[in-house]
Design a protein around this motif. Structure first.
Motif, mmCIF file in Angstrom:
data_model
loop_
_atom_site.group_PDB
_atom_site.id
_atom_site.type_symbol
_atom_site.label_atom_id
_atom_site.label_comp_id
_atom_site.label_asym_id
_atom_site.label_seq_id
_atom_site.Cartn_x
_atom_site.Cartn_y
_atom_site.Cartn_z
ATOM 1 N N LYS A 160 32.060 -0.690 -55.444
ATOM 2 C CA LYS A 160 32.826 -1.696 -54.703
ATOM 3 C C LYS A 160 31.943 -2.890 -54.357
ATOM 4 O O LYS A 160 32.370 -4.041 -54.467
ATOM 5 C CB LYS A 160 33.412 -1.072 -53.434
ATOM 6 C CG LYS A 160 34.600 -0.153 -53.679
ATOM 7 C CD LYS A 160 35.183 0.357 -52.365
ATOM 8 C CE LYS A 160 36.457 1.146 -52.567
ATOM 9 N NZ LYS A 160 37.052 1.622 -51.289
ATOM 10 N N GLU A 161 30.704 -2.594 -53.960
ATOM 11 C CA GLU A 161 29.768 -3.674 -53.644
ATOM 12 C C GLU A 161 29.478 -4.518 -54.888
ATOM 13 O O GLU A 161 29.337 -5.742 -54.803
ATOM 14 C CB GLU A 161 28.454 -3.090 -53.110
ATOM 15 C CG GLU A 161 28.555 -2.431 -51.737
ATOM 16 C CD GLU A 161 27.249 -1.769 -51.330
ATOM 17 O OE1 GLU A 161 26.238 -1.970 -52.046
ATOM 18 O OE2 GLU A 161 27.240 -1.052 -50.315
ATOM 19 N N ASP A 162 29.371 -3.834 -56.042
ATOM 20 C CA ASP A 162 29.039 -4.526 -57.291
ATOM 21 C C ASP A 162 30.246 -5.233 -57.902
ATOM 22 O O ASP A 162 30.103 -6.012 -58.850
ATOM 23 C CB ASP A 162 28.484 -3.533 -58.319
ATOM 24 C CG ASP A 162 27.188 -2.875 -57.851
ATOM 25 O OD1 ASP A 162 26.547 -3.428 -56.940
ATOM 26 O OD2 ASP A 162 26.839 -1.806 -58.390
ATOM 27 N N GLY A 163 31.432 -4.923 -57.390
ATOM 28 C CA GLY A 163 32.640 -5.537 -57.920
ATOM 29 C C GLY A 163 33.153 -4.895 -59.195
ATOM 30 O O GLY A 163 34.016 -5.463 -59.884
ATOM 31 N N THR A 164 32.642 -3.695 -59.523
ATOM 32 C CA THR A 164 33.091 -3.010 -60.736
ATOM 33 C C THR A 164 34.288 -2.103 -60.462
ATOM 34 O O THR A 164 34.891 -1.576 -61.395
ATOM 35 C CB THR A 164 31.954 -2.178 -61.350
ATOM 36 O OG1 THR A 164 31.404 -1.304 -60.355
ATOM 37 C CG2 THR A 164 30.853 -3.086 -61.883
ATOM 38 N N ILE A 165 34.613 -1.908 -59.199
ATOM 39 C CA ILE A 165 35.830 -1.195 -58.805
ATOM 40 C C ILE A 165 36.620 -2.120 -57.882
ATOM 41 O O ILE A 165 36.143 -2.498 -56.815
ATOM 42 C CB ILE A 165 35.515 0.130 -58.068
ATOM 43 C CG1 ILE A 165 34.939 1.160 -59.040
ATOM 44 C CG2 ILE A 165 36.797 0.699 -57.436
ATOM 45 C CD1 ILE A 165 34.627 2.501 -58.397
ATOM 46 N N SER A 166 37.818 -2.474 -58.312
ATOM 47 C CA SER A 166 38.633 -3.386 -57.509
ATOM 48 C C SER A 166 39.791 -2.667 -56.821
ATOM 49 O O SER A 166 40.547 -3.286 -56.068
ATOM 50 C CB SER A 166 39.184 -4.508 -58.395
ATOM 51 O OG SER A 166 39.931 -3.971 -59.474
ATOM 52 N N ASN A 167 39.934 -1.377 -57.084
ATOM 53 C CA ASN A 167 41.006 -0.598 -56.461
ATOM 54 C C ASN A 167 40.851 -0.655 -54.943
ATOM 55 O O ASN A 167 39.805 -0.283 -54.411
ATOM 56 C CB ASN A 167 40.946 0.853 -56.951
ATOM 57 C CG ASN A 167 42.187 1.648 -56.575
ATOM 58 O OD1 ASN A 167 42.689 1.551 -55.456
ATOM 59 N ND2 ASN A 167 42.680 2.453 -57.510
ATOM 60 N N PRO A 168 41.869 -1.119 -54.213
ATOM 61 C CA PRO A 168 41.745 -1.288 -52.759
ATOM 62 C C PRO A 168 41.893 0.009 -51.956
ATOM 63 O O PRO A 168 41.766 -0.007 -50.728
ATOM 64 C CB PRO A 168 42.887 -2.256 -52.443
ATOM 65 C CG PRO A 168 43.938 -1.904 -53.451
ATOM 66 C CD PRO A 168 43.178 -1.582 -54.705
ATOM 67 N N THR A 171 37.841 4.667 -49.872
ATOM 68 C CA THR A 171 36.868 5.401 -50.671
ATOM 69 C C THR A 171 37.137 6.896 -50.654
ATOM 70 O O THR A 171 36.994 7.583 -51.673
ATOM 71 C CB THR A 171 35.438 5.127 -50.161
ATOM 72 O OG1 THR A 171 35.162 3.722 -50.287
ATOM 73 C CG2 THR A 171 34.402 5.899 -50.975
ATOM 74 N N PHE A 209 40.495 2.643 -61.974
ATOM 75 C CA PHE A 209 39.613 1.549 -61.566
ATOM 76 C C PHE A 209 40.011 0.187 -62.120
ATOM 77 O O PHE A 209 39.244 -0.764 -62.031
ATOM 78 C CB PHE A 209 38.175 1.846 -61.981
ATOM 79 C CG PHE A 209 37.619 3.086 -61.350
ATOM 80 C CD1 PHE A 209 37.855 3.378 -60.010
ATOM 81 C CD2 PHE A 209 36.857 3.967 -62.093
ATOM 82 C CE1 PHE A 209 37.335 4.527 -59.419
ATOM 83 C CE2 PHE A 209 36.322 5.121 -61.513
ATOM 84 C CZ PHE A 209 36.580 5.404 -60.182
ATOM 85 N N LYS A 210 41.198 0.081 -62.712
ATOM 86 C CA LYS A 210 41.599 -1.211 -63.286
ATOM 87 C C LYS A 210 41.764 -2.265 -62.191
ATOM 88 O O LYS A 210 42.035 -1.953 -61.042
ATOM 89 C CB LYS A 210 42.910 -1.044 -64.065
ATOM 90 C CG LYS A 210 44.122 -0.665 -63.198
ATOM 91 C CD LYS A 210 45.348 -0.530 -64.057
ATOM 92 C CE LYS A 210 46.557 -0.118 -63.204
ATOM 93 N NZ LYS A 210 47.796 0.003 -63.999
#
Length: 210
Positions: A160-168, A171, A209-210
Motif C-alpha cells: 500500500k505504501e509503494d502504491g502496488t496495491i490500490s484495493n481500499p 489490511t 489487487f487490481k
C-alpha cells in the motif's frame, strides 16, 4: 561461532529430521492419508515409540513441513530482501515450484487444516535442528516462527505504501483474502487438473489487487 550442542541433542534432532524426510519422500504425488505410519518408521529406521516421541500424531509432519518451509522463505527474504507485492509473490511462487515435485503435500495440509478448524501453532526449532537443517545459515533462522498472517499483514502494508496495491479494503480483510488464495487457488488448480499453480495464484492476485 557455533554453539557446542550436546551429542544427545544432536542425535535426537537427527532422528526427528530422518522421520520427517522419510514421510516427505513417501508422500510424493499421493495423499498423506495413504502413507502408513509403519512405512514412515521403516524408511526412517525408527520404532513407532520414537516416532511419537517427536510427532504426537502423523499429521504433525505436515505442520513441521510448513514450519521449515517458512524458515526457508524467511532466509530467502533476508538474503535477497523483497517487500510488498514482490515479497507476497515470492512466498506463493515457492509453493507453486515445490508443488510440481510433491503436489500431494499441500493438498494434504489443506485437508488437515480443514479438519482441525484452526491455523496450527508452529513448532519451535532446537539449536540442533537449526544446525543440521540450515548449515552455514544458522544465524538467519529464528527458533520461533512468525505467524504467516503477520507476514501477510506486513507485506500488504508495504505494498500500500509503494502504491502496488490500490484495493481500499482494510489490511485485515486483505490478509484473509490472501489466506483464501494461498489455500483455495491451489485447490482450484488441482480440481482443474493443472500443475500451473502460479497461474492460478496470479489470476486471483489480479482480481484482488487490481
Amino acid at each position: 561461532m557455533k554453539t557446542r550442542i550436546p551429542l544427545r541433542e544432536i542425535k535426537k534432532a537427527r532422528s526427528k529430521i530422518a522421520i520427517f524426510k522419510a514421510g516427505l519422500e513417501l508422500i510424493g504425488t499421493t495423499s498423506f492419508r495413504q502413507v502408513k505410519l509403519e512405512d514412515i518408521c521403516h524408511k526412517a529406521e525408527v520404532s513407532k515409540v520414537t516416532f511419537f516421541k517427536f510427532f504426537p500424531q502423523k499429521e504433525d509432519l505436515l505442520i513441521y513441513f510448513m514450519r521449515l518451509w517458512l524458515a526457508e522463505r524467511l532466509i530467502d527474504l533476508k538474503q535477497h530482501p523483497k517487500r510488498g507485492l514482490e515479497a507476497i509473490r515470492h512466498l506463493f511462487q515457492s509453493v507453486a515450484s515445490s508443488a510440481k515435485e510433491r503436489p500431494g503435500l499441500m493438498l494434504s495440509l489443506i485437508g488437515y487444516l480443514s479438519e482441525v478448524n484452526m491455523h496450527p501453532d508452529m513448532p519451535i526449532l532446537s539449536e540442533a535442528e537449526i544446525q543440521i537443517l540450515f548449515p552455514g545459515r544458522e544465524e538467519l533462522v529464528d527458533a520461533a516462527a512468525p505467524n504467516l498472517g503477520t507476514l501477510f499483514f506486513q507485506f500488504i502494508e508495504e505494498a500500500k505504501e509503494d502504491g502496488t496495491i490500490s484495493n481500499p479494503a482494510p489490511t485485515e480483510d486483505l490478509v484473509k483474502a490472501l489466506f483464501t488464495i494461498f489455500y483455495g487457488a491451489y485447490l482450484t488448480a488441482h480440481i482443474y487438473s493443472s500443475d500451473q499453480f502460479m497461474e492460478f495464484y496470479d489470476l486471483h492476485f489480479k482480481l484482488l489487487f487490481k
